[in-house]
Design an enzyme around this catalytic site. Sequence first.
Site, PDB file in Angstrom:
ATOM      1  CG  ASP A  20      -2.156   0.835   1.192  1.00 58.45           C
ATOM      2  OD1 ASP A  20      -3.248   0.336   0.729  1.00 58.45           O
ATOM      3  OD2 ASP A  20      -1.763   2.109   1.375  1.00 58.45           O
ATOM      4  CB  THR A  76     -11.679   1.702 -11.070  1.00 59.65           C
ATOM      5  OG1 THR A  76     -12.554   0.540 -10.661  1.00 59.65           O
ATOM      6  CG2 THR A  76     -10.262   1.022 -11.705  1.00 59.65           C
ATOM      7  CD  GLU A 136     -12.521 -11.068  -5.815  1.00 58.66           C
ATOM      8  OE1 GLU A 136     -11.368 -11.476  -6.038  1.00 58.66           O
ATOM      9  OE2 GLU A 136     -13.589 -11.634  -5.527  1.00 58.66           O
ATOM     10  CG  LEU A 138     -14.282 -10.109  -2.865  1.00 62.27           C
ATOM     11  CD1 LEU A 138     -14.395  -8.630  -2.112  1.00 62.27           C
ATOM     12  CD2 LEU A 138     -12.901 -10.497  -2.122  1.00 62.27           C
ATOM     13  CG  LEU A 235     -35.203 -11.413  -6.544  1.00 63.63           C
ATOM     14  CD1 LEU A 235     -36.252 -12.487  -6.856  1.00 63.63           C
ATOM     15  CD2 LEU A 235     -35.527 -10.265  -7.583  1.00 63.63           C
ATOM     16  N   GLY A 238     -35.638  -2.907  -0.561  1.00 60.34           N
ATOM     17  CA  GLY A 238     -35.086  -2.127   0.499  1.00 60.34           C
ATOM     18  C   GLY A 238     -34.889  -0.448   0.011  1.00 60.34           C
ATOM     19  CB  CYS A 245     -19.624  -2.291  -6.346  1.00 57.51           C
ATOM     20  SG  CYS A 245     -18.165  -2.671  -5.406  1.00 57.51           S
ATOM     21  CE  LYS A 310     -22.497  -5.756   1.942  1.00 60.13           C
ATOM     22  NZ  LYS A 310     -22.539  -7.030   1.024  1.00 60.13           N
ATOM     23  NE  ARG A 317     -16.192   3.054  -0.320  1.00 57.50           N
ATOM     24  CZ  ARG A 317     -15.093   2.321  -0.765  1.00 57.50           C
ATOM     25  NH1 ARG A 317     -14.498   2.559  -1.882  1.00 57.50           N
ATOM     26  NH2 ARG A 317     -14.971   0.897  -0.131  1.00 57.50           N
TER      27      ARG A 317
HETATM   28  C1  UGA Z   1     -21.213  -6.161  -5.241  1.00 58.83           C
HETATM   29  C2  UGA Z   1     -21.499  -7.532  -5.762  1.00 58.83           C
HETATM   30  O1  UGA Z   1     -22.572  -8.247  -4.998  1.00 58.83           O
HETATM   31  C3  UGA Z   1     -20.268  -8.280  -5.534  1.00 58.83           C
HETATM   32  O2  UGA Z   1     -20.221  -9.734  -6.514  1.00 58.83           O
HETATM   33  C4  UGA Z   1     -18.850  -7.411  -6.439  1.00 58.83           C
HETATM   34  O3  UGA Z   1     -17.807  -8.153  -6.301  1.00 58.83           O
HETATM   35  C5  UGA Z   1     -18.841  -6.196  -5.607  1.00 58.83           C
HETATM   36  O4  UGA Z   1     -20.110  -5.469  -5.751  1.00 58.83           O
HETATM   37  C6  UGA Z   1     -17.924  -5.480  -6.533  1.00 58.83           C
HETATM   38  O5  UGA Z   1     -18.009  -4.907  -7.593  1.00 58.83           O
HETATM   39  O6  UGA Z   1     -16.751  -5.074  -5.834  1.00 58.83           O
HETATM   40  P1  UGA Z   1     -21.415  -5.230  -2.408  1.00 58.83           P
HETATM   41  O7  UGA Z   1     -21.368  -3.729  -3.307  1.00 58.83           O
HETATM   42  O8  UGA Z   1     -20.121  -5.383  -1.589  1.00 58.83           O
HETATM   43  O9  UGA Z   1     -21.150  -6.483  -3.714  1.00 58.83           O
HETATM   44  O10 UGA Z   1     -22.762  -5.619  -1.742  1.00 58.83           O
HETATM   45  P2  UGA Z   1     -24.002  -6.263  -2.104  1.00 58.83           P
HETATM   46  O11 UGA Z   1     -24.159  -7.376  -1.026  1.00 58.83           O
HETATM   47  O12 UGA Z   1     -23.978  -6.714  -3.733  1.00 58.83           O
HETATM   48  O13 UGA Z   1     -24.961  -5.126  -1.965  1.00 58.83           O
HETATM   49  C7  UGA Z   1     -24.991  -3.981  -2.754  1.00 58.83           C
HETATM   50  C8  UGA Z   1     -26.169  -3.116  -2.467  1.00 58.83           C
HETATM   51  O14 UGA Z   1     -27.576  -3.640  -2.835  1.00 58.83           O
HETATM   52  C9  UGA Z   1     -26.446  -2.995  -1.179  1.00 58.83           C
HETATM   53  O15 UGA Z   1     -26.823  -1.392  -0.864  1.00 58.83           O
HETATM   54  C10 UGA Z   1     -27.322  -3.980  -0.472  1.00 58.83           C
HETATM   55  O16 UGA Z   1     -28.380  -3.548   0.637  1.00 58.83           O
HETATM   56  C11 UGA Z   1     -28.444  -3.882  -1.709  1.00 58.83           C
HETATM   57  N1  UGA Z   1     -29.185  -5.075  -1.817  1.00 58.83           N
HETATM   58  C12 UGA Z   1     -28.597  -6.321  -2.016  1.00 58.83           C
HETATM   59  C13 UGA Z   1     -30.745  -4.940  -1.770  1.00 58.83           C
HETATM   60  O17 UGA Z   1     -31.325  -3.996  -1.502  1.00 58.83           O
HETATM   61  N2  UGA Z   1     -31.290  -6.177  -1.874  1.00 58.83           N
HETATM   62  C14 UGA Z   1     -30.728  -7.550  -2.203  1.00 58.83           C
HETATM   63  O18 UGA Z   1     -31.609  -8.303  -2.269  1.00 58.83           O
HETATM   64  C15 UGA Z   1     -29.302  -7.522  -2.178  1.00 58.83           C
END
Ligand code: UGA
Length: 425
Positions: A20, A76, A136, A138, A235, A238, A245, A310, A317
């Site tokens: 880093d 990015t 990625e 995750l 699904l 929210g 992301c 979440k 962010r």
């Molecule tokens: C997301 C993707 O799920 C990952 O696969 C990906 O690697 C990552 O972006 C990335 O590009 O680095 P993340 O942003 O950590 O992961 O979180 P998520 O669990 O996908 O949730 C994203 C948003 O959707 C949150 O605000 C969450 O509350 C919302 N969400 C998720 C819903 O409102 N309903 C759902 O059923 C699922």
Amino acid sequence: MGLTTAACLAHLGHRVVCADLDEARVAALRRGEIPIVEAGLAEIVASTLANGTLTFEVGAAKAAADADVVFLCVPTPQGPDGGADLRYIEGAAAEIAAALRPGALVVNKSTVPVGSTRAVEDVLHRPDVAVVSNPEFLREGTAVTDFLNPDRVVIGADDHAAGERLADVYAPLRSAVLITDPASAETIKYAANGFLAMKISFVNAIAAMCEAVGANVDDVVEGIGSDERIGRSFLKPGPGWGGSCFPKDSKALVKIAADYGYDFTMMKGVIDVNEEQRRRMVGKVRTALGFGPGGGLRGALVAVLGLTFKAGTDDLRDSPSLTMVRSLLASGAKVRAFDPTVGLGAEGTKNASLDGIELAADAIAAARGGRVLVIATEWPEFAKLDLDEVAAVMADDAVIVDARNLLDPAAVRAAGLRYDGVGRP
Ligand code: UGA
């Protein structure tokens, strides 16, 4: 993403040097101090530090010098035109270019526009070094589990042998591996995030419809989700999707498509529904307070539980909770909030995105005297709230706006509170 990748690769038995730019951060990591909330990460860093498979270094060139494989895991962020800003990835590539040993493999894990693998090759200017793309998948909050149990590993390589070399690095995971060309791998990343965002926007739009027609979104999701072609995951209605992301990648997808002459109207609709969903949550609070759309909220006290985008992370962010809070503050409401990962001390106050919010020590302290309580993040502890105690400390005729459908509406009403969820009658 970088720290999780480094620690998990060390856990798989590789020797990993994680670099880093920030000296203080590297010093803290060497002591095993993890700067983020991420389940299981501290344990895996501690064990790999202890057995010597993971070390930390300041500066990319030093870390890359002896490496067989170099992973670029830099941010990015969104640029001014909605596209991805490549300055960090190009900077990292420039930093390691001279240090790389002949035959090294450079792996880009950052989310980059189609064509960026070539851009990294151009910056490196090292024909003896192969560059491959390795998106990625995750999620924050479950990053370690996701890394160690992938549905698939995607590798984009012009040179299939280079792709196979990277596949070997992941061999201990025994995961399905797809080796394709770089443009396809880069497209897979955006398409996956775009599709997941689309699922959530779709269910949020259906939730709005459920409210209009008097249907129950919980049953609708159960009914459609049990169709294997649709599935139940992603699904959950929210307050709209957020984080570091989906918001940037959905806009980047529209931008990349436009750059190549395709007007991705469906993705624009997905983004529009998400913005509308965030506004709908503010509308619910206004309605609960007895105010119509627009206009001031004249000092009304709103309690907000959850500020992160979440549960399971301390990441603020592009949090839908903060979008809602800022809109309420702008209309003259007072906001008192509690989040288990947002500190009351210097940590909480130094973050500009929390300006104007009164931070409470716990959920009950946040609720005290409020006319509306919003559940904005689905922290499991909020599902266990003592609703009688909540009702006792809140103003008369108080309302819970459950933006995460976390609570049982009947239990809320039994405690003498009014209830408004997302798509629930
Ligand atoms: C997301 C993707 O799920 C990952 O696969 C990906 O690697 C990552 O972006 C990335 O590009 O680095 P993340 O942003 O950590 O992961 O979180 P998520 O669990 O996908 O949730 C994203 C948003 O959707 C949150 O605000 C969450 O509350 C919302 N969400 C998720 C819903 O409102 N309903 C759902 O059923 C699922």
